[in-house]
Enzyme design. Structure first.
Site, PDB file in Angstrom:
ATOM      1  CE  LYS A  19      -1.743   2.757   3.143  1.00 47.33           C
ATOM      2  NZ  LYS A  19      -1.536   3.790   2.423  1.00 47.33           N
TER       3      LYS A  19
ATOM      4  CD  GLU B 116      13.044   3.608   8.061  1.00 43.29           C
ATOM      5  OE1 GLU B 116      13.078   4.559   8.967  1.00 43.29           O
ATOM      6  OE2 GLU B 116      13.149   4.105   6.848  1.00 43.29           O
TER       7      GLU B 116
ATOM      8  N   GLY C  27       3.756   3.523  13.669  1.00 44.92           N
ATOM      9  CA  GLY C  27       4.345   2.102  13.955  1.00 44.92           C
ATOM     10  C   GLY C  27       3.809   1.440  15.292  1.00 44.92           C
TER      11      GLY C  27
ATOM     12  N   GLY D  24       7.043   4.791   8.272  1.00 40.40           N
ATOM     13  CA  GLY D  24       6.379   5.891   8.371  1.00 40.40           C
ATOM     14  C   GLY D  24       6.602   6.591   9.735  1.00 40.40           C
ATOM     15  CB  SER D  25       4.358   8.636  11.766  1.00 43.06           C
ATOM     16  OG  SER D  25       3.047   7.898  11.786  1.00 43.06           O
ATOM     17  CB  THR D  26       7.279   7.076  16.284  1.00 41.50           C
ATOM     18  OG1 THR D  26       8.613   7.161  15.544  1.00 41.50           O
ATOM     19  CG2 THR D  26       7.327   6.162  17.400  1.00 41.50           C
TER      20      THR D  26
ATOM     21  CB  CYS E  64      13.187   8.471   8.387  1.00 41.93           C
ATOM     22  SG  CYS E  64      13.761   7.439   7.133  1.00 41.93           S
TER      23      CYS E  64
ATOM     24  CD  GLU F  13      10.826  12.157  11.732  1.00 42.91           C
ATOM     25  OE1 GLU F  13       9.854  11.487  11.976  1.00 42.91           O
ATOM     26  OE2 GLU F  13      11.702  11.776  11.152  1.00 42.91           O
TER      27      GLU F  13
HETATM   28  P1  NAD Z   1       2.041   8.090   8.405  1.00 46.18           P
HETATM   29  O1  NAD Z   1       2.688   7.082   9.329  1.00 46.18           O
HETATM   30  O2  NAD Z   1       0.782   8.523   8.785  1.00 46.18           O
HETATM   31  O3  NAD Z   1       1.984   7.411   6.962  1.00 46.18           O
HETATM   32  C1  NAD Z   1       2.573   6.416   6.642  1.00 46.18           C
HETATM   33  C2  NAD Z   1       2.039   5.223   5.862  1.00 46.18           C
HETATM   34  O4  NAD Z   1       1.064   4.618   6.634  1.00 46.18           O
HETATM   35  C3  NAD Z   1       1.093   5.766   4.973  1.00 46.18           C
HETATM   36  O5  NAD Z   1       0.724   4.853   3.596  1.00 46.18           O
HETATM   37  C4  NAD Z   1      -0.509   5.811   5.548  1.00 46.18           C
HETATM   38  O6  NAD Z   1      -1.390   5.557   4.528  1.00 46.18           O
HETATM   39  C5  NAD Z   1      -0.158   4.420   6.321  1.00 46.18           C
HETATM   40  N1  NAD Z   1      -1.102   4.513   7.660  1.00 46.18           N
HETATM   41  C6  NAD Z   1      -1.559   5.563   8.243  1.00 46.18           C
HETATM   42  N2  NAD Z   1      -2.200   5.136   9.481  1.00 46.18           N
HETATM   43  C7  NAD Z   1      -2.108   3.519   9.201  1.00 46.18           C
HETATM   44  C8  NAD Z   1      -2.629   2.563  10.175  1.00 46.18           C
HETATM   45  N3  NAD Z   1      -3.290   2.892  11.208  1.00 46.18           N
HETATM   46  N4  NAD Z   1      -2.257   1.345   9.676  1.00 46.18           N
HETATM   47  C9  NAD Z   1      -1.716   0.985   8.818  1.00 46.18           C
HETATM   48  N5  NAD Z   1      -1.277   1.966   7.959  1.00 46.18           N
HETATM   49  C10 NAD Z   1      -1.288   3.232   8.178  1.00 46.18           C
HETATM   50  O7  NAD Z   1       2.820   9.339   8.165  1.00 46.18           O
HETATM   51  P2  NAD Z   1       2.227  10.486   7.946  1.00 46.18           P
HETATM   52  O8  NAD Z   1       0.988  11.106   8.463  1.00 46.18           O
HETATM   53  O9  NAD Z   1       2.231  10.869   6.279  1.00 46.18           O
HETATM   54  O10 NAD Z   1       3.541  11.545   8.386  1.00 46.18           O
HETATM   55  C11 NAD Z   1       3.540  11.976   9.958  1.00 46.18           C
HETATM   56  C12 NAD Z   1       4.753  12.184  10.302  1.00 46.18           C
HETATM   57  O11 NAD Z   1       5.486  10.959  10.140  1.00 46.18           O
HETATM   58  C13 NAD Z   1       5.680  13.087   9.482  1.00 46.18           C
HETATM   59  O12 NAD Z   1       5.666  14.471   9.886  1.00 46.18           O
HETATM   60  C14 NAD Z   1       7.042  12.351   9.732  1.00 46.18           C
HETATM   61  O13 NAD Z   1       7.488  13.004  10.938  1.00 46.18           O
HETATM   62  C15 NAD Z   1       6.739  11.020   9.930  1.00 46.18           C
HETATM   63  N6  NAD Z   1       7.348  10.066   8.922  1.00 46.18           N
HETATM   64  C16 NAD Z   1       8.518   9.535   8.775  1.00 46.18           C
HETATM   65  C17 NAD Z   1       8.776   8.709   7.793  1.00 46.18           C
HETATM   66  C18 NAD Z   1       9.819   7.963   7.754  1.00 46.18           C
HETATM   67  O14 NAD Z   1      10.506   7.516   6.701  1.00 46.18           O
HETATM   68  N7  NAD Z   1      10.290   7.278   8.657  1.00 46.18           N
HETATM   69  C19 NAD Z   1       8.031   8.844   6.519  1.00 46.18           C
HETATM   70  C20 NAD Z   1       6.749   9.573   6.537  1.00 46.18           C
HETATM   71  C21 NAD Z   1       6.264  10.309   7.770  1.00 46.18           C
END
Ligand code: NAD
Ligand code: MG
Length: 481
Positions: A184, A258, A241, A236-238, A292, A389
């Site tokens: 996804k 990650e 995660g 993605g975000s902590t 990140c 972050e």
């Molecule tokens: P996010 O974690 O919400 O999104 C990352 C991915 O997870 C997207 O594909 C999203 O659709 C999906 N997702 C969202 N909620 C989910 C859930 N409950 N279960 C499964 N999948 C889900 O990140 P964001 O809202 O786009 O960004 C927010 C913050 O996260 C940023 O400001 C940044 O600090 C951090 N971030 C970190 C990374 C990284 O590479 N480590 C990448 C993007 C964002």
């Protein structure tokens, strides 16, 4: 800031890529309609709608997981490893052949400068497929046991900052180790994943080996929670995660996470200043700071603070911000209105807490989402801009006097993804890097990547490694994980 010379615009043509007005899901080797709603994806540099994509429902996710399971049991699992490798090589070559198309599409959908999508994201994505293609028939020699077996179906969720590269980091190792995939992409950047689906068709990859289900958080949640998924991989975000870790806890699913970071970039007084300045700029302004492992905390030895800062500000004044498709652009658009709000908020908190904000004079485009390169000085370790972050082009500068203080400050974070050290002394590089609690430490460089090198974090930056021999373990059964 006066520039030495003016650049004429050098726009890359967008006619190379054919963006369809709407896209379905890629399931079982074909594009199909979803059963849910749709959403729009926009160009963050212009706010222009690029296309309409499907929001995968839980039913759609289920269909994709079933296709992946069938492909795993009937075709991909039993296939000779050397033959799997051939498919991966074919995909890698197609990515190279269609590199310009991918780069333009990535810049359109994400807002990153074409210079980066062309010279970094797409070549690195191809490199990951080449690297893993080579592993496919050599897994017995990976140090993971005599005949390591695949896990089955991998559910993978990726972010918007490096859409194509994160896809490659996820899909290439999964396929090389004999797993099948449901991926996804992020809601603001689905288009290169859909173009990748076309590449899978072009490569004659057996149906169901790779499935792409677009959508937002809810779609990701369904995928992660699906009972027939054997392995979950998330970047993605902590915060998300943590939610995923809770959802997977108590099941048989394997998990790698990650997450975010707040890397220290440490400059000692003997470092070559000009070289360090380039590394600092690359560390925090690469990809608008949507990275990140960005070097978002500059730790500079007090005795060189003023000299370094003057140099850094001069250099930042020469950065060109604007049209991502212009080959001279250094800093592109912020990926979404939401992310821009977050960057603005944290910057305002920085000032309210007493740090000093500096930004170069620069004109931002009227439309789209933009934030100028920003440096905060007088930052203390307790400030939010030193702890949270920002995920934007915002650097926080702190100082130190001794190596011990540098290490203590660098490690004073809930994250542990990356760090950087700048010094002439080899012995100091070795002693400092040894004491930094970060998954990746760069010495006299920053933001260098290679598929042979494992990447991943400590603490709240997540667990598991991607890339290298270590990255294979996340997709194989065996004792050595
Ligand atoms: P996010 O974690 O919400 O999104 C990352 C991915 O997870 C997207 O594909 C999203 O659709 C999906 N997702 C969202 N909620 C989910 C859930 N409950 N279960 C499964 N999948 C889900 O990140 P964001 O809202 O786009 O960004 C927010 C913050 O996260 C940023 O400001 C940044 O600090 C951090 N971030 C970190 C990374 C990284 O590479 N480590 C990448 C993007 C964002
Ligand atoms: Mg977009």
């Amino acid at each position: 800031m006066t520039s030495l010379f003016e650049y004429a615009p050098a726009p890359e043509s967008r006619s190379i890529v054919d963006v369809r007005p709407s896209y379905g899901l890629f399931v079982d080797g074909e594009f199909t309609d979803g059963t849910g709603s749709t959403m729009k994806t926009v160009n963050p540099a212009t706010e222009e709608v690029l296309s309409e994509v499907t929001v995968g429902s839980s039913e759609d996710v289920d269909r994709a997981v079933r296709a992946a399971r069938r492909a795993f049991t009937r075709v991909w699992g039993p296939m000779r490893p050397a033959d799997r490798g051939k498919y991966l090589f074919r995909i890698a070559r197609l990515l190279q052949e269609r590199a310009r198309e991918f780069a333009v599409l990535e810049s359109l959908d994400n807002g990153k400068p074409i210079r980066e999508s062309r010279d970094f994201d797409v070549p690195q994505a191809a490199a990951h497929f080449f690297h893993h293609a080579g592993w496919a028939d050599k897994l017995d020699h990976a140090g993971l046991g005599p005949a390591p077996r695949p896990l089955g179906v991998a559910g993978q969720v990726i972010p918007w900052n490096f859409p194509m590269l994160m896809l490659a980091w996820k899909i290439a190792p999964a396929l090389a180790t004999g797993n099948t995939v449901v991926l996804k992409p992020a809601e603001t950047t689905p288009l290169t994943a859909l173009l990748f689906a076309e590449v899978c068709q072009q490569a004659d990859l057996p149906p169901g080996v790779v499935n792409i289900v677009t959508g937002a958080g809810e779609t990701g949640r369904s995928l992660v929670a699906h009972p027939d998924v054997d392995k979950v991989a998330f970047t993605g975000s902590t915060e998300v995660g943590r939610e995923i870790a809770r959802s997977v806890a108590g099941t048989q699913k394997r998990l790698t996470l990650e997450l975010g970071g707040k890397a220290a970039n440490i400059v000692f007084d003997d470092a070559p200043i000009d070289q360090a300045v380039e590394g600092i700029v690359r560390g925090i302004f690469f990809n608008q700071g949507h990275v990140c492992c960005a070097g978002s905390r500059l730790l500079v030895q007090e005795s060189v603070h003023d000299e370094l800062l003057a140099s850094l500000q001069r250099r930042i004044g020469t950065l060109r911000i604007g049209d991502p498709l212009d080959k001279n652009t250094d800093i592109g658009a912020i990926n979404s209105a939401e992310q821009l709000v977050r960057i603005r908020e944290l910057s305002e908190i920085g000032e309210a807490e007493g740090a000093r904000r500096w930004q170069p004079e620069c004109t931002l485009p009227d439309r789209g989402w933009w934030f100028p390169p920003t440096v905060f000085t007088d930052v203390s370790a307790a400030h939010r801009i030193a702890r949270d972050e920002v995920f934007g082009p915002v650097l926080s500068v702190l100082t130190f006097r001794t190596p011990d203080e540098a290490v203590a400050k660098a490690n004073n974070t809930t994250y542990g993804l990356s760090a950087g050290v700048w010094t002439e002394k080899g012995s100091r590089i070795l002693s400092i890097t040894d004491r930094l609690r970060a998954g990746v430490v760069w010495a006299n460089t920053f933001n260098e990547f290679d598929p042979t090198s494992p990447f991943g974090g400590y603490k709240q930056s997540g667990y598991g490694r991607e890339g290298g021999r270590q990255g294979l373990a996340a997709y194989l059964q065996g004792d050595d994980r």
